[in-house]
Design an enzyme around this catalytic site. Structure first.
Site: not given
Length: 757
Positions: A353, A417-418, A422
């Protein structure tokens, strides 16, 4: 209240200042202007020969300052007072002052100009007046979403009828962090999109970002689903993804088999299949049969050639480590339950992350931090321990997997991803660089950045920390060990644990407006009620509010875009004739992310730029490059594409075992950074013999029902071994060194894990 310039400037000019860089010192004059720190001096060699020497100047824009230390005069060491700067372009300078009071005034003035700006529209971009030839260029016109989708054949009558451009987000009310125009399957109505949006974090539903011109296979991107501990599901989300993965069915052997319960919707359709969690949306027989074909073909890849289309295996790529994705279920988020997506396989890539990446770069800076006062090279041991090259390699491996799935396996890939702004942007953009020669041109790369980074909502303002922070300023003799103001304190045994639990801690911190400091959620806590029948009003995603006084949240900063440029450099270095732009282009682009001279990178998404009227009030960063093309053109560039000639193919892939330090970006020579290494660094950070490689996956996940484990457990193991080997082999081009070692693990200690529901 408006703070006037004179109130911020304690001192505007100081003479007889000594500047130290790389251990060398020169004496000159320091000027403090509203937007720049300017040091000017006259070279001594010119004066010695009686020649008239022109004054040289060093310009430092305030937002590019990442750390500033004021050191009082030391009576013990007899060192004069100093102000040391570490900049985001990895330049390190130290100013020595004979007068301690002037030194303190300079420090306070820099701090005020850097940290007390308070608002984006007070930055340099809003007062910058370009000189010729920039005045004759308008880089804002470079990217037009409709024009780019038309290049893919979307939005043009008679071409790519499988896709349409939805305007459900035309006013940014559907998903404030998404672009206004969303390419989606023609078979899906806006009504279905509206329902599906409730199941994805911040309503960032799966939408198209790239369509392959040869096989019509797609790269789509989204945010994580709101699965939660109750294993919520959305029939509309499943239908949307099934439609995406079916857009190239006409090219495949099973195209004549129509899955039951899947019919094209009318754009005006108002009836839905009911709320999520009710009923069973079956992609069923055709997809299950095709899965058996894929498994069969993969188990005998070496024995018989694959037929075009028969090897298609659509993939959901979750960029996160497996444990992070599962941990998010506790706060209502998570990853797809593959029992509901039987038409695809899911791979976890294990890319860390934003906090891990920030810490990694801080360790690199620690290895370089004395570059102002000493001519010595960087600390090589610290460079190796930073893990920076390991992270770059992992990102490239993920992009390589996606490119091979689309370009060679003729399959569709969904990336998330989340929140999908990003790691998703990194993987999406890099895989397109591998797939499409257009994005390897100067103009094409600019379009790629506009599309996959700016329009799809990478949070440049937050990640870059453009408004700076007082935490990055300190008076050295006031610093206490363990002080939270320490700018690059990124190590410690508890750091990994802190990153892992940032999400749970931050989810209930309602003062965190943007939510992206969360370790692996990057999104707010949203509920998805699957038990309530009938349509309900979707909850509005948290809007990013530009307050009168904006503050940089240090834990939201991360070098995500820097990593993308670094990975692009790796591709350029390994394939020097396939890129129209040169290394200097990437380096100057990295500089201008932080310079705040242009409006391109000042905001978090397309909506913010539109509401701030950035295209009228500021200049585009592309003005700088388009008006100086000759400086950024690669003389080795070969534009010819010929798939029948080695080295001229449309596709290119990174050699992840050859990842190297981008020394120019760090302000060092190649010899200082890329020292001879007999050992490589694997994905876990441990040193292994060069050529060894760990697979990019942390796990692979498929539907439990796709394998009849009750009736035939042994064949299921063989099938999974074949599937695992097939997917793993896509991580990078095959070679003698890595053609083996990708078998299914037999115990938990193996570095490759397969997870079943």
């Amino acid at each position: 209240m408006i703070v006037y310039d004179m109130e911020r400037t304690r001192i505007a000019k100081v003479e007889n200042v000594s500047l130290a860089r790389r251990g060398e010192q020169v004496i000159g004059t320091l000027h403090l202007t509203p937007h720049h720190l300017i040091f000017s001096h006259t070279p001594q060699e010119g004066q010695a020969h009686g020649a008239i020497s022109r004054s040289r100047e060093l310009w430092i824009t305030y937002p590019i300052i990442s750390f500033c230390t004021f050191r009082l005069q030391s009576p013990i060491s007899r060192q004069p007072s100093s102000v040391r700067l570490r900049c985001r372009d990895f330049s390190f300078v130290c100013f020595y002052f004979a007068n301690e009071y002037k030194a303190k005034d300079v420090y306070e003035s820099i701090k005020l100009w850097t940290c007390k700006v308070g608002r984006i529209d007070k930055l340099y971009a809003f007062t910058y007046q370009p000189q010729a030839p920039e005045r004759n260029v308008n880089g804002w016109d470079l990217y037009d979403a409709r024009k780019e989708w038309a290049r893919h054949g979307i939005g043009i009558d008679g071409l790519n009828s499988s896709w349409r451009i939805s305007q459900i987000n035309a006013d940014y009310s559907f998903s404030p962090t998404y672009p206004a125009l969303l390419p989606v399957p023609s078979a899906i109505s806006d009504n279905t999109l509206n329902y599906a949006g409730r199941y994805r974090s911040r309503a960032r539903i799966p939408v198209l970002t790239y369509l392959h011109p040869v096989n019509n296979c797609s790269i789509t991107r989204s945010s994580q689903p709101l699965v939660g501990v109750r294993q919520n599901r959305s029939i509309q989300d499943e239908k949307l993804l099934a439609a995406i993965f079916s857009t190239s069915l006409t090219e495949r052997p099973l195209a004549n088999i129509v899955p039951p319960n899947f019919e094209n919707e009318s754009p005006s359709s108002s009836q839905e299949d009911g709320p999520a969690g009710q009923g069973n949306y079956g992609i069923t027989n055709a997809e299950a049969l095709e899965d058996e074909m894929v498994t069969s073909s993969r188990s005998s890849t070496e024995e018989k050639p694959q037929i075009y289309g028969a090897q298609q295996h659509n993939l959901i790529v979750d960029a996160r480590p497996t444990v992070n994705a599962f941990a998010m279920q506790a706060v209502g988020l998570g990853s797809e339950n593959m029992d509901n997506y039987k038409f695809a396989t899911k791979a976890y890539l294990g890319i860390d992350n934003i906090h891990v990446m920030r810490d990694s770069l801080n360790k690199v800076i620690e290895a370089l931090k004395d570059s102002d006062v000493t001519p010595l090279g960087p600390n090589r041991e610290q460079l190796a321990k930073s893990g920076w090259l390991k992270h770059i390699s992992g990102i490239l491996e993920g992009a390589c997997l996606i490119a091979r799935q689309v370009g060679l396996q003729h399959s569709h890939v969904l990336i998330h991803c989340s929140d999908g702004w990003d790691r998703t942007s990194q993987l999406s953009a890099l895989s397109q660089l591998c797939l499409d020669p257009y994005y390897r041109t100067l103009e094409g790369f600019m379009v790629l950045v506009e599309k996959d980074w700016l329009s799809f909502g990478h949070m440049f303002r937050h990640r870059s920390g453009l408004l700076n922070s007082e935490k990055w300023f300190q008076i050295e003799n006031e610093r206490v060990a363990g002080d939270s103001n320490r700018g690059f304190d990124s190590s410690g045994p508890g750091k990994a644990l802190e990153n892992a639990f940032l999400s749970a801690k931050g989810f209930f911190n309602r003062d965190n407006v943007s939510r992206d400091s969360l370790a692996d959620s990057d999104g707010e806590l949203q509920t998805y009620d699957s038990d309530v029948a009938g349509p309900r009003k979707a909850s509005n995603p948290a809007r990013i509010v530009l307050t009168e006084r904006e503050v940089t949240k240090v834990k939201e900063t991360s070098p995500v875009f820097h990593q993308f440029l670094d990975a692009t450099y790796q591709l350029l270095y390994q394939h020097p004739t396939r890129f129209e732009f040169n290394e200097r282009f990437l380096r100057r682009l990295l500089y201008h992310v932080y310079s705040c001279q242009y409006g391109t990178f000042l905001y978090n998404n397309e909506k913010e730029r539109f509401e701030a009227n950035a295209k009228i009030r500021t200049r585009s960063v592309w003005d700088y490059f388009l008006s100086r093309k000759e400086q950024f053109t690669n003389p080795q560039y070969d534009p010819i594409i010929d798939d029948n000639k080695r080295g001229k193919e449309r596709l290119l892939f990174p050699r992840t075992t050859e990842v190297r330090w981008w020394s120019e970006a760090f302000g060092r020579t190649d010899g200082e950074m890329n020292f001879p290494r007999a050992l490589g660094v694997n994905r876990s950070g441990r040193e292994t013999p060069s050529g060894g490689r760990t697979p990019v996956f942390t796990s692979v996940e498929i539907s439990e029902q796709s394998i009849d484990s009750e009736n035939s457990s042994k064949p299921a193991t063989v099938g999974m071994a074949a599937l695992t080997a097939g997917l793993t082999s896509l991580g990078s081009p095959r070679s003698r060194e890595n053609s083996q070692g990708f078998t299914t693990p037999t115990n938990g200690a193996s570095k490759f894990e397969i997870e079943m529901q």
